[in-house]
Design a protein around this motif. Sequence first.
Motif, PDB file in Angstrom:
ATOM      1  N   MET A   1       0.849  -1.193   0.000  1.00 49.02           N
ATOM      2  CA  MET A   1       0.000   0.000   0.000  1.00 49.02           C
ATOM      3  C   MET A   1       0.883   1.241   0.000  1.00 49.02           C
ATOM      4  N   SER A   2       0.485   2.240  -0.753  1.00 48.75           N
ATOM      5  CA  SER A   2       1.200   3.511  -0.722  1.00 48.75           C
ATOM      6  C   SER A   2       0.218   4.632  -0.995  1.00 48.75           C
ATOM      7  N   HIS A   3      -0.207   5.283   0.070  1.00 45.13           N
ATOM      8  CA  HIS A   3      -1.026   6.478  -0.099  1.00 45.13           C
ATOM      9  C   HIS A   3      -0.584   7.501   0.937  1.00 45.13           C
ATOM     10  N   ALA A   4      -1.205   8.667   0.899  1.00 46.00           N
ATOM     11  CA  ALA A   4      -0.697   9.805   1.655  1.00 46.00           C
ATOM     12  C   ALA A   4      -0.611   9.537   3.159  1.00 46.00           C
ATOM     13  N   VAL A   5      -1.620   8.905   3.728  1.00 49.65           N
ATOM     14  CA  VAL A   5      -1.615   8.666   5.169  1.00 49.65           C
ATOM     15  C   VAL A   5      -0.579   7.604   5.534  1.00 49.65           C
ATOM     16  N   PHE A   6      -0.471   6.595   4.708  1.00 50.26           N
ATOM     17  CA  PHE A   6       0.535   5.556   4.939  1.00 50.26           C
ATOM     18  C   PHE A   6       1.936   6.166   4.948  1.00 50.26           C
ATOM     19  N   ALA A  49     -14.300   6.104  -8.353  1.00 49.48           N
ATOM     20  CA  ALA A  49     -13.704   7.335  -8.872  1.00 49.48           C
ATOM     21  C   ALA A  49     -14.322   8.552  -8.189  1.00 49.48           C
ATOM     22  N   THR A  50     -13.518   9.604  -8.009  1.00 45.94           N
ATOM     23  CA  THR A  50     -14.016  10.846  -7.411  1.00 45.94           C
ATOM     24  C   THR A  50     -13.466  12.042  -8.168  1.00 45.94           C
ATOM     25  N   GLU A  51     -14.234  13.113  -8.154  1.00 45.02           N
ATOM     26  CA  GLU A  51     -13.767  14.391  -8.694  1.00 45.02           C
ATOM     27  C   GLU A  51     -13.176  15.262  -7.586  1.00 45.02           C
ATOM     28  N   SER A  52     -13.641  15.084  -6.393  1.00 42.82           N
ATOM     29  CA  SER A  52     -13.217  15.913  -5.258  1.00 42.82           C
ATOM     30  C   SER A  52     -11.853  15.475  -4.737  1.00 42.82           C
ATOM     31  N   GLY A  53     -11.208  16.371  -4.018  1.00 48.10           N
ATOM     32  CA  GLY A  53      -9.978  16.056  -3.315  1.00 48.10           C
ATOM     33  C   GLY A  53     -10.176  16.235  -1.817  1.00 48.10           C
ATOM     34  N   VAL A  77     -10.348   7.613  -1.717  1.00 47.51           N
ATOM     35  CA  VAL A  77     -10.271   8.825  -2.540  1.00 47.51           C
ATOM     36  C   VAL A  77      -8.841   8.985  -3.044  1.00 47.51           C
ATOM     37  N   GLU A  78      -8.657   8.795  -4.334  1.00 47.34           N
ATOM     38  CA  GLU A  78      -7.302   8.832  -4.895  1.00 47.34           C
ATOM     39  C   GLU A  78      -6.638  10.185  -4.658  1.00 47.34           C
ATOM     40  N   GLN A  79      -7.403  11.265  -4.769  1.00 50.78           N
ATOM     41  CA  GLN A  79      -6.856  12.608  -4.588  1.00 50.78           C
ATOM     42  C   GLN A  79      -6.898  13.006  -3.114  1.00 50.78           C
ATOM     43  N   THR A  80      -6.234  12.201  -2.281  1.00 46.44           N
ATOM     44  CA  THR A  80      -6.104  12.508  -0.852  1.00 46.44           C
ATOM     45  C   THR A  80      -4.658  12.875  -0.550  1.00 46.44           C
ATOM     46  N   THR A 200     -21.336   7.057  -0.578  1.00 45.81           N
ATOM     47  CA  THR A 200     -21.987   5.827  -0.120  1.00 45.81           C
ATOM     48  C   THR A 200     -20.964   4.746   0.185  1.00 45.81           C
ATOM     49  N   ALA A 201     -19.954   4.631  -0.683  1.00 44.33           N
ATOM     50  CA  ALA A 201     -18.924   3.616  -0.484  1.00 44.33           C
ATOM     51  C   ALA A 201     -18.125   3.881   0.784  1.00 44.33           C
ATOM     52  N   LEU A 202     -17.822   5.145   1.054  1.00 45.93           N
ATOM     53  CA  LEU A 202     -17.036   5.471   2.250  1.00 45.93           C
ATOM     54  C   LEU A 202     -17.826   5.167   3.519  1.00 45.93           C
ATOM     55  N   ASP A 203     -19.104   5.468   3.523  1.00 47.99           N
ATOM     56  CA  ASP A 203     -19.934   5.123   4.679  1.00 47.99           C
ATOM     57  C   ASP A 203     -19.928   3.614   4.917  1.00 47.99           C
ATOM     58  N   ALA A 204     -20.086   2.842   3.829  1.00 44.97           N
ATOM     59  CA  ALA A 204     -20.099   1.384   3.959  1.00 44.97           C
ATOM     60  C   ALA A 204     -18.735   0.861   4.403  1.00 44.97           C
ATOM     61  N   TYR A 205     -17.677   1.462   3.885  1.00 45.37           N
ATOM     62  CA  TYR A 205     -16.313   1.060   4.240  1.00 45.37           C
ATOM     63  C   TYR A 205     -16.037   1.316   5.721  1.00 45.37           C
ATOM     64  N   LEU A 206     -16.523   2.445   6.220  1.00 43.07           N
ATOM     65  CA  LEU A 206     -16.385   2.745   7.651  1.00 43.07           C
ATOM     66  C   LEU A 206     -17.103   1.702   8.488  1.00 43.07           C
ATOM     67  N   ASP A 207     -18.305   1.301   8.068  1.00 44.91           N
ATOM     68  CA  ASP A 207     -19.056   0.300   8.832  1.00 44.91           C
ATOM     69  C   ASP A 207     -18.333  -1.041   8.856  1.00 44.91           C
ATOM     70  N   VAL A 208     -17.754  -1.428   7.717  1.00 40.64           N
ATOM     71  CA  VAL A 208     -17.033  -2.700   7.661  1.00 40.64           C
ATOM     72  C   VAL A 208     -15.766  -2.628   8.510  1.00 40.64           C
TER      73      VAL A 208
END
Length: 236
Positions: A1-6, A49-53, A77-80, A200-208
């Motif tokens: 894994m390689s993203h901003a928080v990691f 996919a997202t448009e927002s950052g 969110v890819e643009q994080t 919607t996906a983020l809400d579900a991901y948080l629940d899981v």
Amino acid sequence: MSHAVFRLRAVRMARAVKPFMARGSRAIRCPDCRVPASHCFCAWRPRVATESGICLLMHDIEVLKPSNTGWLIADLVEQTTAFGWLRTAVDADLLALLADPQWQPYVVFPGEFVAPERVVHELAPLPGKRPLFILLDATWTEARKMFRKSPYLASLPVLSLQPEQLSRYRLRRSKRDDHLCTAEVAALCLELAGDLQAATALDAYLDVFTGHYLAAKLHHALNLDDDAHRALKVFL
């Protein structure tokens, strides 16, 4: 894994004087999802996919906490982007991001603590710009301090959300049910920006995530066919 928080966590750990001891730290945790390996949920990471950052401005030890939900945002969110907050200094890359013409930054913070002329409740998209939501990832006490002592945020509009639901987050205690966790706030921002699938996906991901985390803590077996997992499965 390689993203901003990691990556931010790796930097923070490299300068740690002593190891951060989270509750349940004796458990062998998955290095990617931070949940004990017996209840790893890496296979449930959604693809949307997202448009927002999202820009996470994280209090010093927040990135070290396995219960932190900023990780979930960066997973989805890819643009994080993620930056550690310091009172005495500001990351030059953060200033460059705030000045980047492709983004319209909004500081997400309760309007009751802000001068009225800075507060907005809806997005006002400008041609050629996408919304960039700046989230102060910290406890409420820490977040208020961060907001007051970050002069580089003072010229930005403040997005004051008005959630209708109470927080579903169960991994930390809060004195108020209307204090949402960082991932819940991000989902509301995405919804407001029209990134409805991502919200919607983020809400579900948080629940899981919450379900796996608590099941590991309580030594319970997982039910991979419950409502949370079924809701998330459509985004895999």
